[in-house]
Design an enzyme around this catalytic site. Sequence first.
Site, PDB file in Angstrom:
ATOM      1  N   HIS A  34      -0.262 -13.027  -1.912  1.00  0.00           N
ATOM      2  CA  HIS A  34      -1.524 -13.463  -1.326  1.00  0.00           C
ATOM      3  C   HIS A  34      -1.625 -14.901  -0.851  1.00  0.00           C
ATOM      4  O   HIS A  34      -2.745 -15.461  -0.639  1.00  0.00           O
ATOM      5  CB  HIS A  34      -2.849 -13.369  -2.419  1.00  0.00           C
ATOM      6  CG  HIS A  34      -3.265 -11.878  -2.604  1.00  0.00           C
ATOM      7  ND1 HIS A  34      -3.850 -11.252  -3.527  1.00  0.00           N
ATOM      8  CD2 HIS A  34      -2.966 -10.570  -1.878  1.00  0.00           C
ATOM      9  CE1 HIS A  34      -4.155  -9.778  -3.486  1.00  0.00           C
ATOM     10  NE2 HIS A  34      -3.391  -9.597  -2.326  1.00  0.00           N
ATOM     11  N   THR A  35      -0.358 -15.429  -0.552  1.00  0.00           N
ATOM     12  CA  THR A  35      -0.317 -16.673   0.098  1.00  0.00           C
ATOM     13  C   THR A  35      -0.390 -16.504   1.448  1.00  0.00           C
ATOM     14  O   THR A  35      -0.746 -17.310   2.054  1.00  0.00           O
ATOM     15  CB  THR A  35       1.108 -17.367  -0.381  1.00  0.00           C
ATOM     16  OG1 THR A  35       1.108 -18.647   0.470  1.00  0.00           O
ATOM     17  CG2 THR A  35       2.178 -16.477   0.014  1.00  0.00           C
TER      18      THR A  35
ATOM     19  N   ASP B   1       6.960   5.773   0.571  1.00  0.00           N
ATOM     20  CA  ASP B   1       7.599   6.924   1.333  1.00  0.00           C
ATOM     21  C   ASP B   1       6.990   6.981   2.865  1.00  0.00           C
ATOM     22  O   ASP B   1       6.907   7.956   3.239  1.00  0.00           O
ATOM     23  CB  ASP B   1       7.158   8.160   0.643  1.00  0.00           C
ATOM     24  CG  ASP B   1       5.727   8.406   0.610  1.00  0.00           C
ATOM     25  OD1 ASP B   1       5.037   7.530   0.863  1.00  0.00           O
ATOM     26  OD2 ASP B   1       5.254   9.508   0.424  1.00  0.00           O
TER      27      ASP B   1
ATOM     28  N   ASP C  83       4.244 -19.721   0.776  1.00  0.00           N
ATOM     29  CA  ASP C  83       4.627 -20.811  -0.486  1.00  0.00           C
ATOM     30  C   ASP C  83       3.844 -20.449  -1.878  1.00  0.00           C
ATOM     31  O   ASP C  83       3.181 -19.381  -1.932  1.00  0.00           O
ATOM     32  CB  ASP C  83       4.293 -22.192   0.096  1.00  0.00           C
ATOM     33  CG  ASP C  83       2.708 -22.178   0.496  1.00  0.00           C
ATOM     34  OD1 ASP C  83       2.180 -21.572  -0.062  1.00  0.00           O
ATOM     35  OD2 ASP C  83       2.403 -23.127   1.397  1.00  0.00           O
TER      36      ASP C  83
ATOM     37  N   HIS D 251       0.939  -1.110  -0.130  1.00  0.00           N
ATOM     38  CA  HIS D 251      -0.006  -0.150  -0.063  1.00  0.00           C
ATOM     39  C   HIS D 251       0.867   1.321  -0.099  1.00  0.00           C
ATOM     40  O   HIS D 251       0.523   2.321  -0.672  1.00  0.00           O
ATOM     41  CB  HIS D 251      -0.973   0.111   1.220  1.00  0.00           C
ATOM     42  CG  HIS D 251      -2.116  -0.990   1.150  1.00  0.00           C
ATOM     43  ND1 HIS D 251      -3.070  -0.611   1.801  1.00  0.00           N
ATOM     44  CD2 HIS D 251      -2.326  -1.948   0.252  1.00  0.00           C
ATOM     45  CE1 HIS D 251      -4.249  -1.690   1.332  1.00  0.00           C
ATOM     46  NE2 HIS D 251      -3.756  -2.358   0.557  1.00  0.00           N
TER      47      HIS D 251
ATOM     48  N   PRO E  95      -5.143  -0.728  -6.426  1.00  0.00           N
ATOM     49  CA  PRO E  95      -6.189  -1.349  -7.535  1.00  0.00           C
ATOM     50  C   PRO E  95      -7.296  -1.855  -6.707  1.00  0.00           C
ATOM     51  O   PRO E  95      -6.858  -2.545  -5.435  1.00  0.00           O
ATOM     52  CB  PRO E  95      -4.954  -2.548  -7.990  1.00  0.00           C
ATOM     53  CG  PRO E  95      -4.040  -2.366  -7.095  1.00  0.00           C
ATOM     54  CD  PRO E  95      -3.617  -1.080  -6.182  1.00  0.00           C
TER      55      PRO E  95
ATOM     56  N   SER F 249       3.998   7.091   3.746  1.00  0.00           N
ATOM     57  CA  SER F 249       2.836   7.804   4.012  1.00  0.00           C
ATOM     58  C   SER F 249       1.741   7.060   4.446  1.00  0.00           C
ATOM     59  O   SER F 249       0.796   7.689   5.093  1.00  0.00           O
ATOM     60  CB  SER F 249       2.208   8.373   2.333  1.00  0.00           C
ATOM     61  OG  SER F 249       2.074   7.141   1.409  1.00  0.00           O
TER      62      SER F 249
HETATM   63  C1  HEM Z   1      -3.746  -5.958  -7.657  1.00  0.00           C
HETATM   64  C2  HEM Z   1      -3.242  -5.870  -6.715  1.00  0.00           C
HETATM   65  C3  HEM Z   1      -3.866  -6.238  -5.305  1.00  0.00           C
HETATM   66  C4  HEM Z   1      -5.072  -6.203  -4.958  1.00  0.00           C
HETATM   67  C5  HEM Z   1      -6.410  -5.785  -5.667  1.00  0.00           C
HETATM   68  C6  HEM Z   1      -5.154  -6.591  -3.559  1.00  0.00           C
HETATM   69  C7  HEM Z   1      -6.208  -6.819  -2.803  1.00  0.00           C
HETATM   70  C8  HEM Z   1      -6.214  -7.293  -1.582  1.00  0.00           C
HETATM   71  C9  HEM Z   1      -7.541  -7.344  -0.660  1.00  0.00           C
HETATM   72  C10 HEM Z   1      -8.713  -7.093  -1.030  1.00  0.00           C
HETATM   73  C11 HEM Z   1      -7.191  -7.817   0.477  1.00  0.00           C
HETATM   74  C12 HEM Z   1      -7.967  -8.410   1.735  1.00  0.00           C
HETATM   75  C13 HEM Z   1      -8.168  -6.978   2.565  1.00  0.00           C
HETATM   76  C14 HEM Z   1      -9.395  -7.449   3.624  1.00  0.00           C
HETATM   77  O1  HEM Z   1     -10.307  -7.925   3.289  1.00  0.00           O
HETATM   78  O2  HEM Z   1      -9.008  -7.236   4.668  1.00  0.00           O
HETATM   79  C15 HEM Z   1      -5.516  -8.149   0.361  1.00  0.00           C
HETATM   80  C16 HEM Z   1      -4.822  -8.650   1.582  1.00  0.00           C
HETATM   81  C17 HEM Z   1      -3.650  -8.802   1.502  1.00  0.00           C
HETATM   82  N1  HEM Z   1      -2.767  -8.397   0.258  1.00  0.00           N
HETATM   83 FE1  HEM Z   1      -3.347  -7.706  -1.468  1.00  0.00          FE
HETATM   84  N2  HEM Z   1      -3.850  -7.017  -3.116  1.00  0.00           N
HETATM   85  C18 HEM Z   1      -3.017  -6.714  -4.223  1.00  0.00           C
HETATM   86  C19 HEM Z   1      -1.567  -6.666  -4.388  1.00  0.00           C
HETATM   87  C20 HEM Z   1      -0.878  -7.409  -3.200  1.00  0.00           C
HETATM   88  C21 HEM Z   1       0.643  -7.308  -3.099  1.00  0.00           C
HETATM   89  C22 HEM Z   1       1.500  -6.708  -4.324  1.00  0.00           C
HETATM   90  C23 HEM Z   1       0.867  -7.698  -2.097  1.00  0.00           C
HETATM   91  C24 HEM Z   1       2.324  -7.975  -1.427  1.00  0.00           C
HETATM   92  C25 HEM Z   1       3.248  -8.481  -2.360  1.00  0.00           C
HETATM   93  C26 HEM Z   1      -0.526  -8.239  -1.315  1.00  0.00           C
HETATM   94  C27 HEM Z   1      -0.398  -8.458  -0.042  1.00  0.00           C
HETATM   95  C28 HEM Z   1      -1.485  -9.153   0.557  1.00  0.00           C
HETATM   96  C29 HEM Z   1      -1.505  -9.561   1.851  1.00  0.00           C
HETATM   97  C30 HEM Z   1      -0.138 -10.091   2.729  1.00  0.00           C
HETATM   98  C31 HEM Z   1      -2.729  -9.452   2.253  1.00  0.00           C
HETATM   99  C32 HEM Z   1      -3.351 -10.233   3.523  1.00  0.00           C
HETATM  100  C33 HEM Z   1      -3.377  -9.093   4.772  1.00  0.00           C
HETATM  101  C34 HEM Z   1      -3.654  -9.453   6.131  1.00  0.00           C
HETATM  102  O3  HEM Z   1      -3.792 -10.545   6.361  1.00  0.00           O
HETATM  103  O4  HEM Z   1      -3.564  -8.658   6.927  1.00  0.00           O
HETATM  104  N3  HEM Z   1      -1.328  -7.687  -2.034  1.00  0.00           N
HETATM  105  N4  HEM Z   1      -5.150  -7.602  -0.598  1.00  0.00           N
END
Ligand code: HEM
Length: 319
Positions: A191-192, A73, A251, A65, A161, A75
């Site tokens: 998202h693993t 930065d 993983d 984020h 996004p 932010s």
């Molecule tokens: C197209 C890009 C992305 C979208 C649309 C996206 C969207 C989301 C959404 C909707 C959630 C769940 C939030 C919730 O319901 O509380 C999430 C969680 C997460 N995202 Fe992404 N994400 C993106 C890219 C990334 C990237 C690039 C990373 C890291 C390399 C990442 C790492 C994570 C992690 C680790 C979680 C789990 C957070 C937690 O359990 O506290 N995401 N993401």
Amino acid sequence: MALILALLSTTLLLFFFTSSTANALSLNHYDKTCPEVESIVAKTVEKATKKDKTIPATLLRMHFHDCFIRGCDASVLLYSKGNNKAEKDGPANLSLHGFYVIESAKKQIEAVCPGVVSCADVLAFAARDSVVLSGGPTWNVPKGRKDGRISKASETIKLLPSPAFNISQLKQSFSLRGLSTDDIVALLGGHTLGFAHCSSFQNRIRNFNATHDIDPTMHPSFAASLRNVCPINNKNKYAGVKMDPSSTTFDNTHYKLILQGKTLFASDQALLSNPKAKNLVYKFASSKQSFYKAFVNSMIKMSSLNGGQEIRKDCRVVN
Ligand code: HEM
Ligand SMILES: *[C@@H]1O[C@H](CO)[C@@H](O)[C@H](O)[C@H]1NC(C)=O
Ligand SMILES: *[C@@H]1O[C@H](CO)[C@@H](O)[C@H](O)[C@H]1NC(C)=O
Ligand SMILES: *[C@@H]1O[C@H](CO)[C@@H](O)[C@H](O)[C@H]1NC(C)=O
């Protein structure tokens, strides 16, 4: 109108990332000024994780984020002040937590080498350490980011996004940050780890579109299980599911789930609608090592976007 907005945000982003080249990052940035910085961060993240298993996921997401809004930065770490509602109080904050881990590491760092380490670098280290602690790969983080002075809640909706994005929207969003289709596939492997709330995927499990109640790209039994967790008129705003069954292990399971139609977000499932991305999903699903290699490469690319101006003393407020 949409075109003007797109052009405007492109110019804005280009501005941030060209002005950012002024802060050239290097691997040995703190060798002389704060050699202990990375071990302080690693110990702090490890200690916090022992008490709370959700910390690595939230710190990895926090770094993403941060990097997507005004470059990496810090932010995302600023608190709302006066009339200004900061990013962390924006709509995308539902699962961002664990800010105290970064604040605590920074405090310890200030005690040994005051005024030299940026909060943006601390967060970049913490994201890497989170992956390592979860059993994933390690890498050398380029350092020397500066912290920014602006954080606006309204920018989270505009610049992050959405999980409902299709492949062309994903490509557009990532290319504005100099990230390719290969980077998208590799980074979404993040998202693993972690957890998602019902609100992040509910559009796919009911009233999807005029012809389909459930997103047809989702496996029916998986959709049924999600409907159980997220009932109609769901009153529990904390309801949700793990990203994958091994949600504390870094993983390649996420790619296997995408191939089975068992991933939560349309934006992850959308990787199969582009031939190049689809090939990579197959590759990463069958080889954890090739996923790790690509992930490290793309993380370094994403985390090298910078746009800051100062070294904040306290990560919560500008100097
Ligand atoms: C197209 C890009 C992305 C979208 C649309 C996206 C969207 C989301 C959404 C909707 C959630 C769940 C939030 C919730 O319901 O509380 C999430 C969680 C997460 N995202 Fe992404 N994400 C993106 C890219 C990334 C990237 C690039 C990373 C890291 C390399 C990442 C790492 C994570 C992690 C680790 C979680 C789990 C957070 C937690 O359990 O506290 N995401 N993401
Ligand atoms: C998230 O934002 C909402 C308002 O947009 C705010 O009320 C809430 O306190 C924020 N949550 C966190 C954890 O910062
Ligand atoms: C993606 O979504 C946008 C906006 O809704 C739409 O204009 C575009 O046609 C879609 N592209 C694909 C490949 O589905
Ligand atoms: C609903 O979504 C499916 C799958 O994406 C698509 O094939 C279908 O054309 C959509 N229907 C409408 C009315 O948009």
